[in-house]
Design an enzyme around this catalytic site. Structure first.
Site, PDB file in Angstrom:
ATOM      1  CE1 TYR A 168      -3.947  -1.917   4.680  1.00  0.00           C
ATOM      2  CE2 TYR A 168      -3.377   0.390   4.293  1.00  0.00           C
ATOM      3  CZ  TYR A 168      -3.782  -0.845   3.814  1.00  0.00           C
ATOM      4  OH  TYR A 168      -4.015  -1.022   2.472  1.00  0.00           O
ATOM      5  CB  SER A 195      -0.905   0.013   1.243  1.00  0.00           C
ATOM      6  OG  SER A 195      -1.553   1.275   1.382  1.00  0.00           O
TER       7      SER A 195
END
Length: 258
Positions: free
Chosen positions: A162, A145
């Site tokens: 994350y 990401s």
């Protein structure tokens, strides 16, 4: 002219293939000529994607698999090899985003992020790589990401597990790439910015404040559209990228530039 993006005769395995970017990539693989294996926990949703792939004339199988469970992964990879006898491409796409900062998250929430985002890649790769080494060929693409390198200061969207788990994916990618290149295996990672998916549609896309800020700061002025990640995925999955190794390609419309 040679078509370096042609995947005819290849078998591609896609984790997290039941919806969103994974389902889109699976269909793109089929349109490029590959047979496709769909892996996800929700078998019933995989069947919808399987039917779409079969409409292209390619073969597809849908296999329930929990990437965080070693026995589930081992069984799934064994069945794939029984059916197709080969695995040429592995797209490690399964992932989750758990909101919260280190001062508010539970240990269980933290572990859940790393189990899916990092351990999942480890386990699936663990059972695919020996086969690729035997064939002296393989393409592994890990979906990381942009949040591996870019964070959000807003309390509404703080996601420390994350950020860190996706950064770990980049590190794992580089380590795998260096170790397995001699076996004809390329390993690369992709860092998408904001794309609408099952994971984001119920959170980020519901916040007008977030979208307004995102669109303002992004040079293109918008999130990514469905299908706009497929070109990078196909590039890294094909012989067009035969000398590309251990790279982290950010697909973000320029978000990380400003």
């Amino acid at each position: 002219m040679d078509n370096y993006f042609d995947l005819t005769g290849k078998v591609a395995v896609v984790t997290g293939a039941s919806s969103g970017l994974g389902a889109d990539a699976a269909l793109a693989y089929a349109k490029a000529g590959a047979d496709v294996v769909l892996l996800a926990r929700r078998a019933e949703k995989l069947d919808t994607v399987r039917v779409e792939i079969e409409k292209t004339g390619r073969k597809a199988i849908a296999q329930a698999c929990d990437v965080t469970d070693e026995e589930s992964v081992k069984s799934a990879i064994g069945k794939i090899l029984e059916v197709f006898g080969q695995i040429d491409i592995l797209l490690n796409n399964a992932g989750i985003a758990v909101r919260g900062g280190v001062d508010s998250m539970t240990v269980e929430e933290w572990d859940k992020s790393f189990d899916t985002n990092v351990k999942g890649i480890f386990l699936v790769s663990k059972y695919v790589i020996p086969h690729m080494k035997e064939n002296n060929y393989g393409k592994i693409i890990n979906i990381a990401s942009i949040n591996a390198v870019v964070a959000d200061k807003s309390d509404l969207f703080i996601r420390h597990s994350y950020n860190s788990s996706k950064a770990a994916v980049v590190g794992l990618t580089r380590g795998m790439a260096a170790s397995y290149a001699k076996y004809g295996i390329t390993v690369n990672a992709i860092g998408p910015a904001l794309f609408e998916s099952e994971m984001t549609s119920g959170t980020l896309f519901k916040s007008e404040e977030f979208l307004k800020g995102y669109n303002y700061s992004n040079p293109t002025g918008r999130p990514g559209n469905r299908g706009e990640l497929n070109g990078t995925i196909l590039y890294l999955s094909s012989d067009a990228s035969s000398y590309v190794q251990g790279q982290f390609i950010i697909v973000d419309g320029g978000s990380s530039l400003v």
